[in-house]
Design a protein around this motif. Structure first.
Motif, PDB file in Angstrom:
ATOM      1  N   GLN A 112      -0.970  -1.448  -9.591  1.00 31.11           N
ATOM      2  CA  GLN A 112      -1.602  -0.421  -8.755  1.00 31.11           C
ATOM      3  C   GLN A 112      -0.729   0.832  -8.697  1.00 31.11           C
ATOM      4  O   GLN A 112      -1.235   1.956  -8.744  1.00 31.11           O
ATOM      5  CB  GLN A 112      -1.847  -0.960  -7.352  1.00 31.11           C
ATOM      6  CG  GLN A 112      -2.828  -2.096  -7.296  1.00 31.11           C
ATOM      7  CD  GLN A 112      -2.863  -2.742  -5.921  1.00 31.11           C
ATOM      8  OE1 GLN A 112      -2.614  -2.093  -4.912  1.00 31.11           O
ATOM      9  NE2 GLN A 112      -3.173  -4.030  -5.889  1.00 31.11           N
ATOM     10  N   VAL A 113       0.575   0.623  -8.587  1.00 28.07           N
ATOM     11  CA  VAL A 113       1.508   1.757  -8.583  1.00 28.07           C
ATOM     12  C   VAL A 113       1.393   2.507  -9.909  1.00 28.07           C
ATOM     13  O   VAL A 113       1.276   3.739  -9.931  1.00 28.07           O
ATOM     14  CB  VAL A 113       2.958   1.293  -8.322  1.00 28.07           C
ATOM     15  CG1 VAL A 113       3.956   2.407  -8.589  1.00 28.07           C
ATOM     16  CG2 VAL A 113       3.108   0.781  -6.893  1.00 28.07           C
ATOM     17  N   LEU A 114       1.418   1.778 -11.017  1.00 28.03           N
ATOM     18  CA  LEU A 114       1.318   2.418 -12.329  1.00 28.03           C
ATOM     19  C   LEU A 114      -0.002   3.182 -12.480  1.00 28.03           C
ATOM     20  O   LEU A 114      -0.028   4.275 -13.048  1.00 28.03           O
ATOM     21  CB  LEU A 114       1.468   1.384 -13.437  1.00 28.03           C
ATOM     22  CG  LEU A 114       2.858   0.761 -13.570  1.00 28.03           C
ATOM     23  CD1 LEU A 114       2.843  -0.372 -14.588  1.00 28.03           C
ATOM     24  CD2 LEU A 114       3.906   1.800 -13.916  1.00 28.03           C
ATOM     25  N   ALA A 115      -1.084   2.637 -11.945  1.00 35.18           N
ATOM     26  CA  ALA A 115      -2.381   3.302 -12.016  1.00 35.18           C
ATOM     27  C   ALA A 115      -2.391   4.605 -11.215  1.00 35.18           C
ATOM     28  O   ALA A 115      -3.164   5.521 -11.515  1.00 35.18           O
ATOM     29  CB  ALA A 115      -3.482   2.369 -11.515  1.00 35.18           C
ATOM     30  N   THR A 147       0.788  -1.241   0.000  1.00 31.40           N
ATOM     31  CA  THR A 147       0.000   0.000   0.000  1.00 31.40           C
ATOM     32  C   THR A 147       0.820   1.292   0.000  1.00 31.40           C
ATOM     33  O   THR A 147       0.239   2.366  -0.184  1.00 31.40           O
ATOM     34  CB  THR A 147      -0.946   0.045   1.223  1.00 31.40           C
ATOM     35  OG1 THR A 147      -0.162   0.077   2.419  1.00 31.40           O
ATOM     36  CG2 THR A 147      -1.891  -1.145   1.240  1.00 31.40           C
ATOM     37  N   GLU A 148       2.133   1.193   0.199  1.00 32.95           N
ATOM     38  CA  GLU A 148       2.918   2.423   0.299  1.00 32.95           C
ATOM     39  C   GLU A 148       4.122   2.465  -0.638  1.00 32.95           C
ATOM     40  O   GLU A 148       4.386   3.489  -1.263  1.00 32.95           O
ATOM     41  CB  GLU A 148       3.431   2.622   1.729  1.00 32.95           C
ATOM     42  CG  GLU A 148       2.346   2.861   2.749  1.00 32.95           C
ATOM     43  CD  GLU A 148       2.919   3.104   4.121  1.00 32.95           C
ATOM     44  OE1 GLU A 148       3.557   4.163   4.318  1.00 32.95           O
ATOM     45  OE2 GLU A 148       2.762   2.225   4.999  1.00 32.95           O
ATOM     46  N   TYR A 149       4.870   1.393  -0.703  1.00 31.55           N
ATOM     47  CA  TYR A 149       6.154   1.366  -1.400  1.00 31.55           C
ATOM     48  C   TYR A 149       5.988   1.615  -2.900  1.00 31.55           C
ATOM     49  O   TYR A 149       5.341   0.840  -3.593  1.00 31.55           O
ATOM     50  CB  TYR A 149       6.848   0.031  -1.149  1.00 31.55           C
ATOM     51  CG  TYR A 149       8.303  -0.025  -1.572  1.00 31.55           C
ATOM     52  CD1 TYR A 149       9.206   0.940  -1.159  1.00 31.55           C
ATOM     53  CD2 TYR A 149       8.760  -1.047  -2.380  1.00 31.55           C
ATOM     54  CE1 TYR A 149      10.546   0.883  -1.527  1.00 31.55           C
ATOM     55  CE2 TYR A 149      10.087  -1.128  -2.760  1.00 31.55           C
ATOM     56  CZ  TYR A 149      10.974  -0.157  -2.335  1.00 31.55           C
ATOM     57  OH  TYR A 149      12.296  -0.217  -2.702  1.00 31.55           O
ATOM     58  N   GLY A 150       6.522   2.722  -3.369  1.00 31.24           N
ATOM     59  CA  GLY A 150       6.478   3.067  -4.775  1.00 31.24           C
ATOM     60  C   GLY A 150       5.305   3.939  -5.180  1.00 31.24           C
ATOM     61  O   GLY A 150       5.280   4.459  -6.292  1.00 31.24           O
ATOM     62  N   PHE A 151       4.336   4.094  -4.290  1.00 36.97           N
ATOM     63  CA  PHE A 151       3.177   4.931  -4.597  1.00 36.97           C
ATOM     64  C   PHE A 151       3.546   6.408  -4.430  1.00 36.97           C
ATOM     65  O   PHE A 151       4.311   6.767  -3.534  1.00 36.97           O
ATOM     66  CB  PHE A 151       1.996   4.590  -3.674  1.00 36.97           C
ATOM     67  CG  PHE A 151       1.361   3.268  -3.979  1.00 36.97           C
ATOM     68  CD1 PHE A 151       0.303   3.191  -4.878  1.00 36.97           C
ATOM     69  CD2 PHE A 151       1.808   2.103  -3.374  1.00 36.97           C
ATOM     70  CE1 PHE A 151      -0.286   1.961  -5.160  1.00 36.97           C
ATOM     71  CE2 PHE A 151       1.229   0.877  -3.653  1.00 36.97           C
ATOM     72  CZ  PHE A 151       0.171   0.808  -4.555  1.00 36.97           C
ATOM     73  N   PRO A 152       2.984   7.276  -5.269  1.00 29.55           N
ATOM     74  CA  PRO A 152       3.297   8.698  -5.141  1.00 29.55           C
ATOM     75  C   PRO A 152       2.811   9.272  -3.811  1.00 29.55           C
ATOM     76  O   PRO A 152       1.767   8.874  -3.294  1.00 29.55           O
ATOM     77  CB  PRO A 152       2.547   9.347  -6.300  1.00 29.55           C
ATOM     78  CG  PRO A 152       1.826   8.288  -7.034  1.00 29.55           C
ATOM     79  CD  PRO A 152       2.071   6.986  -6.359  1.00 29.55           C
TER      80      PRO A 152
END
Length: 186
Positions: A167-170, A20-25
């Motif tokens: 999910q990160v890409l989205a 849920t956190e790693y790599g997300f903006p």
């Protein structure tokens, strides 16, 4: 750090962070500051150690409210050095306080920490390191890389087969966005 995708899922601490956190903006100043503080404190230790102490860090550093941390003086430094819940390392604690003061300056010069990061994106890793070292303390190549990967400014947080990668890409992290009108300042 694609190997993280193989070991984190299902782990009680690594799993939720990975998923849920790693790599997300991240755009929130407090959240960016927290991530920088955690990455600095991970130096020489395991990420699991930092995750175990995360709640204690939040409490010790006033939930990463930049203005409060930037105003810390000798009394707060002594309190932090005696707080067994966090990593008691004088240079890291001093860096956190200094870096909060830098973020205050970035509000004036760029409109905030996130705006400063965006103004310099995209840069190759080596240039990010030079930039961070000009402004922040305790920010070597690995700390800068992990901070930028974990906040979506550099690719590499997840391997392509990791379900979280989609999910990160989205979420459109900065590393996926390059425009011809981006001219990062030196």
């Amino acid at each position: 750090m694609s190997e993280y995708c193989n070991v984190a899922p299902g782990h009680p601490l690594h799993g939720p962070y990975h998923d849920t956190e790693y790599g997300f903006p991240i755009t929130s100043e407090a959240d960016l500051f927290e991530r920088l503080v955690l990455e600095i404190n991970q130096a020489g230790l395991s990420w699991l150690t930092v995750l175990k102490k995360r709640d204690a860090f939040r409490h010790a550093f006033d939930h990463f409210e930049v203005d409060r941390v930037a105003a810390y003086g000798d009394e707060e430094r002594a309190r932090l050095l005696n707080d067994a819940g966090i990593i008691r390392h004088r240079q890291k604690i001093d860096a956190v306080i200094h870096n909060a003061q830098v973020i205050q300056q970035l509000r004036v010069s760029h409109g905030g920490f996130e705006a400063w990061l965006s103004a310099h994106h995209p840069l190759p890793h080596a240039q990010w390191v030079k930039l961070f070292r000009r402004h922040f303390r305790f920010t070597g190549p690995e700390i800068v890389k992990e901070f930028l990967m974990s906040t979506g400014y550099l690719p590499g947080a997840h391997h392509d087969q990791c379900p979280v990668q989609q999910q990160v890409l989205a979420a459109s992290p900065a590393w996926t966005q390059t425009s011809s009108d981006t001219n990062p300042p030196g």
